[in-house]
Design an enzyme around this catalytic site. Structure first.
Site, PDB file in Angstrom:
ATOM      1  N   ASP A  63     -78.859  72.088  77.757  1.00  0.00           N
ATOM      2  CA  ASP A  63     -79.551  71.169  78.664  1.00  0.00           C
ATOM      3  C   ASP A  63     -80.507  71.916  79.600  1.00  0.00           C
ATOM      4  O   ASP A  63     -80.168  72.971  80.139  1.00  0.00           O
ATOM      5  CB  ASP A  63     -78.534  70.409  79.505  1.00  0.00           C
ATOM      6  CG  ASP A  63     -77.596  69.583  78.646  1.00  0.00           C
ATOM      7  OD1 ASP A  63     -76.880  70.185  77.837  1.00  0.00           O
ATOM      8  OD2 ASP A  63     -77.558  68.358  78.795  1.00  0.00           O
ATOM      9  N   GLU A 225     -74.823  61.817  76.126  1.00  0.00           N
ATOM     10  CA  GLU A 225     -75.204  62.996  76.892  1.00  0.00           C
ATOM     11  C   GLU A 225     -76.689  62.979  77.243  1.00  0.00           C
ATOM     12  O   GLU A 225     -77.508  62.335  76.581  1.00  0.00           O
ATOM     13  CB  GLU A 225     -74.865  64.260  76.104  1.00  0.00           C
ATOM     14  CG  GLU A 225     -73.369  64.443  75.876  1.00  0.00           C
ATOM     15  CD  GLU A 225     -73.033  65.838  75.405  1.00  0.00           C
ATOM     16  OE1 GLU A 225     -73.952  66.574  74.997  1.00  0.00           O
ATOM     17  OE2 GLU A 225     -71.841  66.205  75.443  1.00  0.00           O
TER      18      GLU A 225
END
Length: 322
Positions: A63, A225
């Site tokens: 991320d 997510e």
């Protein structure tokens, strides 16, 4: 007389039958129109991406967030790297250049940290991220130059719990401005096992109300997510990672007329394989879809084409100031 009544009854019955058939035909037509409308909304080839290219290679990447500093004319990328106790910090003169320059990493007291997201507001940069603990916490830091960071408070912004669990797994924050209100989206548990996209609201980026739920599949699969939201005209696009099954898979993009509600039937694109996508806009107005993957060992990007006829409409992501 009997014969006449029989004829009248037959004619009446025929008219009722014809009316019934007409109503059925009308309802069938309406159902087909609804199905066609849903089909048009969920067609999977509306959005497209161009050729992928690699921004930066490293052993492990996940991320991340990308933002432009108009004062220094530099692009900045922060993202998760190996051991999850620091964010790599990369800079570049061009969003699409190959090989960014590595800067000093971001850390927080040696703790495990995940999923940074950075916004700019009133000449200050706000970084929101997850601090791993029991419960997981959403924290923030501020900076004037995207190099030097400070934490205005030691307490987290929030660390949500509920009657089922002390840890709602709050993670992957993304902050979005809707009118005069700020919305933070994140992945979380709604009880002790069902994953959803949650959101909280704020008027000052520091005090947050919530959480509420904006996307719920009634599933124990954490395929929600890295939520990221972009407004284009009257539509709000939500992109989610680890789809359709966690931990691997692709990205799903959903479209809704509300920034507080998306359903699985709002799907407009699936890109597979892809992971932890961010949407970013370059100085020339072009849109890009970024990608990170620990398996692929790099940060990647590809041009994003919306194909929705809304290029001239108001957007939450205007061309960056230079």
């Amino acid at each position: 007389m009997y014969t006449m009544y029989c004829k009248i009854f037959k004619i009446g019955s025929l008219l009722v039958l014809l009316g019934f058939l007409g109503q059925c035909k009308h309802e069938k037509k309406e159902n087909l129109l609804i199905k066609d409308a849903n089909k048009a909304l969920t067609v999977l080839d509306s959005i497209s991406i161009g050729k992928e290219f690699t921004l930066y290679k490293l052993p492990y990447a996940y991320d991340h967030t990308i933002i432009f500093n108009s004062r220094s004319n530099k692009w900045h990328l922060y993202g998760i790297i190996a051991d999850n106790k620091e964010f790599i910090h990369l800079t570049a003169d061009s969003l699409t250049q190959i090989g960014w320059e590595k800067q000093e990493s971001f850390r927080y007291k040696g703790q495990e940290i995940w999923a940074p997201h950075i916004i700019e507001h009133k000449d200050t940069y706000y970084m929101y991220y997850t601090s791993i603990g029991e419960p997981r916490q959403i924290r923030y830091a501020i900076s004037k130059d995207l190099y030097n960071w400070e934490h205005p408070q030691d307490e987290p912004l929030f660390a949500y719990a509920n009657e089922y669990t002390d840890n709602q797994k709050n993670k992957d924050p993304m902050v979005f401005k809707n009118g005069n209100q700020w919305i933070m989206y994140f992945s979380m548990l709604k009880d002790d096992k069902h994953w959803v996209v949650g959101y909280s609201t704020s008027n000052d980026l520091i005090h947050w109300d919530g959480p509420k739920i904006c996307f719920d599949e009634q599933t124990e699969n954490p395929g929600v997510e890295s939520p990221f939201v972009v407004q284009r005209g009257e539509y709000y696009y939500l992109t989610l990672s680890a789809r359709p099954t966690w931990p691997h898979g692709g990205q799903d993009i959903f479209r809704s007329k509300s920034p507080f509600s998306w359903k699985t039937t709002d799907l407009v694109k699936r890109i597979n394989p892809w992971h932890a996508a961010e949407i970013v806009r370059d100085l020339d107005g072009k849109w890009y879809y970024s990608r990170s993957s620990g398996n692929e060992s790099d940060f990647r990007m590809a041009e994003l084409f919306w194909n929705d006829g809304l290029d001239d409409e108001e957007t939450s992501m205007p061309i960056p100031n230079q």
